[in-house]
Design a protein around this motif. Structure first.
Motif, PDB file in Angstrom:
ATOM      1  N   ARG A 146     -13.109  -5.069  13.891  1.00 33.46           N
ATOM      2  CA  ARG A 146     -12.583  -5.905  14.970  1.00 33.46           C
ATOM      3  C   ARG A 146     -11.109  -5.602  15.237  1.00 33.46           C
ATOM      4  O   ARG A 146     -10.655  -5.627  16.389  1.00 33.46           O
ATOM      5  CB  ARG A 146     -12.747  -7.388  14.623  1.00 33.46           C
ATOM      6  CG  ARG A 146     -14.081  -7.976  15.027  1.00 33.46           C
ATOM      7  CD  ARG A 146     -14.062  -9.489  14.947  1.00 33.46           C
ATOM      8  NE  ARG A 146     -13.976  -9.965  13.572  1.00 33.46           N
ATOM      9  CZ  ARG A 146     -15.021 -10.196  12.786  1.00 33.46           C
ATOM     10  NH1 ARG A 146     -16.248 -10.005  13.252  1.00 33.46           N
ATOM     11  NH2 ARG A 146     -14.866 -10.628  11.554  1.00 33.46           N
ATOM     12  N   LYS A 147     -10.375  -5.303  14.183  1.00 34.10           N
ATOM     13  CA  LYS A 147      -8.937  -5.079  14.311  1.00 34.10           C
ATOM     14  C   LYS A 147      -8.593  -3.651  14.727  1.00 34.10           C
ATOM     15  O   LYS A 147      -7.435  -3.361  15.042  1.00 34.10           O
ATOM     16  CB  LYS A 147      -8.248  -5.402  12.980  1.00 34.10           C
ATOM     17  CG  LYS A 147      -8.299  -6.872  12.599  1.00 34.10           C
ATOM     18  CD  LYS A 147      -7.606  -7.111  11.271  1.00 34.10           C
ATOM     19  CE  LYS A 147      -7.610  -8.592  10.900  1.00 34.10           C
ATOM     20  NZ  LYS A 147      -6.958  -8.835   9.588  1.00 34.10           N
ATOM     21  N   SER A 148      -9.577  -2.772  14.703  1.00 29.54           N
ATOM     22  CA  SER A 148      -9.335  -1.352  14.978  1.00 29.54           C
ATOM     23  C   SER A 148      -9.750  -0.968  16.391  1.00 29.54           C
ATOM     24  O   SER A 148     -10.645  -1.562  16.980  1.00 29.54           O
ATOM     25  CB  SER A 148     -10.108  -0.500  13.966  1.00 29.54           C
ATOM     26  OG  SER A 148     -10.021   0.869  14.292  1.00 29.54           O
ATOM     27  N   LYS A 149      -9.090   0.056  16.925  1.00 30.68           N
ATOM     28  CA  LYS A 149      -9.479   0.614  18.216  1.00 30.68           C
ATOM     29  C   LYS A 149     -10.615   1.627  18.071  1.00 30.68           C
ATOM     30  O   LYS A 149     -11.232   2.010  19.057  1.00 30.68           O
ATOM     31  CB  LYS A 149      -8.275   1.292  18.876  1.00 30.68           C
ATOM     32  CG  LYS A 149      -7.150   0.347  19.256  1.00 30.68           C
ATOM     33  CD  LYS A 149      -6.002   1.085  19.910  1.00 30.68           C
ATOM     34  CE  LYS A 149      -4.860   0.144  20.273  1.00 30.68           C
ATOM     35  NZ  LYS A 149      -3.716   0.862  20.903  1.00 30.68           N
ATOM     36  N   VAL A 150     -10.870   2.053  16.832  1.00 32.08           N
ATOM     37  CA  VAL A 150     -11.902   3.061  16.578  1.00 32.08           C
ATOM     38  C   VAL A 150     -13.258   2.372  16.426  1.00 32.08           C
ATOM     39  O   VAL A 150     -13.400   1.462  15.598  1.00 32.08           O
ATOM     40  CB  VAL A 150     -11.577   3.865  15.307  1.00 32.08           C
ATOM     41  CG1 VAL A 150     -12.658   4.899  15.026  1.00 32.08           C
ATOM     42  CG2 VAL A 150     -10.222   4.558  15.458  1.00 32.08           C
ATOM     43  N   PRO A 151     -14.263   2.772  17.210  1.00 37.56           N
ATOM     44  CA  PRO A 151     -15.563   2.095  17.155  1.00 37.56           C
ATOM     45  C   PRO A 151     -16.328   2.404  15.877  1.00 37.56           C
ATOM     46  O   PRO A 151     -16.192   3.479  15.294  1.00 37.56           O
ATOM     47  CB  PRO A 151     -16.296   2.642  18.379  1.00 37.56           C
ATOM     48  CG  PRO A 151     -15.708   4.002  18.588  1.00 37.56           C
ATOM     49  CD  PRO A 151     -14.257   3.857  18.212  1.00 37.56           C
ATOM     50  N   ILE A 155     -16.418   5.626  13.302  1.00 42.81           N
ATOM     51  CA  ILE A 155     -16.643   5.250  11.908  1.00 42.81           C
ATOM     52  C   ILE A 155     -18.128   4.959  11.722  1.00 42.81           C
ATOM     53  O   ILE A 155     -18.740   4.277  12.547  1.00 42.81           O
ATOM     54  CB  ILE A 155     -15.829   3.992  11.534  1.00 42.81           C
ATOM     55  CG1 ILE A 155     -14.317   4.237  11.731  1.00 42.81           C
ATOM     56  CG2 ILE A 155     -16.154   3.523  10.129  1.00 42.81           C
ATOM     57  CD1 ILE A 155     -13.708   5.209  10.761  1.00 42.81           C
ATOM     58  N   VAL A 156     -18.691   5.454  10.613  1.00 48.96           N
ATOM     59  CA  VAL A 156     -20.114   5.233  10.321  1.00 48.96           C
ATOM     60  C   VAL A 156     -20.240   4.600   8.941  1.00 48.96           C
ATOM     61  O   VAL A 156     -19.606   5.049   7.982  1.00 48.96           O
ATOM     62  CB  VAL A 156     -20.912   6.551  10.364  1.00 48.96           C
ATOM     63  CG1 VAL A 156     -22.402   6.277  10.178  1.00 48.96           C
ATOM     64  CG2 VAL A 156     -20.671   7.299  11.673  1.00 48.96           C
ATOM     65  N   GLU A 179      -9.239   6.006   9.879  1.00 52.43           N
ATOM     66  CA  GLU A 179      -8.581   5.926  11.183  1.00 52.43           C
ATOM     67  C   GLU A 179      -7.259   6.681  11.160  1.00 52.43           C
ATOM     68  O   GLU A 179      -6.947   7.455  12.085  1.00 52.43           O
ATOM     69  CB  GLU A 179      -8.351   4.467  11.568  1.00 52.43           C
ATOM     70  CG  GLU A 179      -7.683   4.294  12.918  1.00 52.43           C
ATOM     71  CD  GLU A 179      -7.533   2.836  13.330  1.00 52.43           C
ATOM     72  OE1 GLU A 179      -7.036   2.597  14.444  1.00 52.43           O
ATOM     73  OE2 GLU A 179      -7.920   1.953  12.548  1.00 52.43           O
ATOM     74  N   ASP A 180      -6.473   6.498  10.110  1.00 53.66           N
ATOM     75  CA  ASP A 180      -5.183   7.177   9.989  1.00 53.66           C
ATOM     76  C   ASP A 180      -5.349   8.692   9.927  1.00 53.66           C
ATOM     77  O   ASP A 180      -4.466   9.443  10.373  1.00 53.66           O
ATOM     78  CB  ASP A 180      -4.438   6.693   8.743  1.00 53.66           C
ATOM     79  CG  ASP A 180      -3.954   5.251   8.869  1.00 53.66           C
ATOM     80  OD1 ASP A 180      -3.893   4.749  10.006  1.00 53.66           O
ATOM     81  OD2 ASP A 180      -3.655   4.639   7.823  1.00 53.66           O
ATOM     82  N   ALA A 181      -6.476   9.151   9.380  1.00 53.12           N
ATOM     83  CA  ALA A 181      -6.721  10.589   9.247  1.00 53.12           C
ATOM     84  C   ALA A 181      -7.136  11.231  10.569  1.00 53.12           C
ATOM     85  O   ALA A 181      -7.173  12.468  10.669  1.00 53.12           O
ATOM     86  CB  ALA A 181      -7.795  10.846   8.190  1.00 53.12           C
ATOM     87  N   LYS A 235     -15.497  -0.575  23.267  1.00 57.46           N
ATOM     88  CA  LYS A 235     -15.762   0.190  22.042  1.00 57.46           C
ATOM     89  C   LYS A 235     -17.186   0.743  22.055  1.00 57.46           C
ATOM     90  O   LYS A 235     -17.428   1.895  21.669  1.00 57.46           O
ATOM     91  CB  LYS A 235     -15.558  -0.687  20.804  1.00 57.46           C
ATOM     92  CG  LYS A 235     -14.114  -0.997  20.475  1.00 57.46           C
ATOM     93  CD  LYS A 235     -14.053  -1.782  19.181  1.00 57.46           C
ATOM     94  CE  LYS A 235     -12.657  -2.238  18.863  1.00 57.46           C
ATOM     95  NZ  LYS A 235     -12.604  -3.044  17.629  1.00 57.46           N
ATOM     96  N   THR A 236     -18.139  -0.076  22.486  1.00 57.77           N
ATOM     97  CA  THR A 236     -19.528   0.367  22.553  1.00 57.77           C
ATOM     98  C   THR A 236     -19.681   1.516  23.539  1.00 57.77           C
ATOM     99  O   THR A 236     -20.372   2.506  23.251  1.00 57.77           O
ATOM    100  CB  THR A 236     -20.452  -0.795  22.971  1.00 57.77           C
ATOM    101  OG1 THR A 236     -20.342  -1.846  22.000  1.00 57.77           O
ATOM    102  CG2 THR A 236     -21.899  -0.335  23.043  1.00 57.77           C
TER     103      THR A 236
END
Length: 212
Positions: free
Chosen positions: A105-110, A91-92, A84-86, A4-5
């Motif tokens: 933690r549960k998301s694939k989006v960093p 994410i900031v 995320e769905d959009a 993710k990083t």
């Protein structure tokens, strides 16, 4: 977390300035994003500060080739999931809470979490974060303050946002612990309202020239 990083850094290194946008009318989203991408600013943060923000992210994600849309001002789990769905690719947040960290933690989006003090940075490092948003940058101490963190908190990279302008952006970008800056000046409200997309493209081109 390492993947993710790496993904987040790949996005942030696309350009020296990440536009921070407040979109009031969804019909502005696509032409605005196209103007920014044309000028070289592909990663675009659309803040969740207006009722149309999620629709704007969705439109940019679906219709603007080359754009990397992200969601800003994400404050809770619900915001995170909706962004995320959009179609948000990053994410900031202005800070970090236990709920938000769990959603990340549960998301694939960093996520690019906000921090303004050594203790906040250290807490986020314990959670595995090496890249953070320094916010509010100018009000929290500016470039000189951020420079003072580079040695004791070595290995942490920042995207300063808040009060960053064409006049002081290079002060931040010259620091070894800064990967990029966030700024709203590349999409001023008067140009957006007037539909002056060429003017915004010129501002984006000028922002790209701030690279070290």
């Amino acid at each position: 977390m390492r993947d993710k990083t790496a993904g987040l850094l790949e996005i942030l290194k696309l350009q020296p300035v990440v536009p921070v946008l407040v979109i009031d009318q969804v019909e502005h989203a696509v032409p605005l994003a196209r103007a920014l991408v044309k000028g070289g600013l592909k990663a675009i943060e659309i803040t969740l500060r207006t009722p149309v923000a999620l629709d704007a992210i969705r439109a940019v994600a679906n219709e603007v080739e080359g754009a990397v849309p992200g969601a800003g001002t994400v404050l809770n789990k619900q915001d995170y999931n909706k962004a995320e769905d959009a179609g948000s690719q990053f994410i900031v947040s202005p800070g970090a809470t236990l709920e938000l960290l769990e959603a990340a933690r549960k998301s694939k989006v960093p996520m690019l979490p906000g921090a303004a003090t050594p203790s906040e940075v250290m807490s986020l490092r314990e959670e595995g974060y090496d890249v953070m948003k320094f916010f509010p940058a100018e009000q929290a101490g500016g470039a000189s303050y951020l420079k003072s963190l580079s040695s004791p908190l070595a290995g942490t990279l920042f995207c300063p946002t808040g009060g960053v302008s064409p006049e002081n952006a290079k002060d931040y970008l010259s620091l070894p612990n800064v990967v990029c800056v966030g700024g709203s000046w590349v999409a001023p409200k008067d140009l957006v309202a007037a539909g002056d997309w060429d003017g915004i493209t010129r501002l984006a081109e000028e922002a790209c020239k701030l690279a070290r």
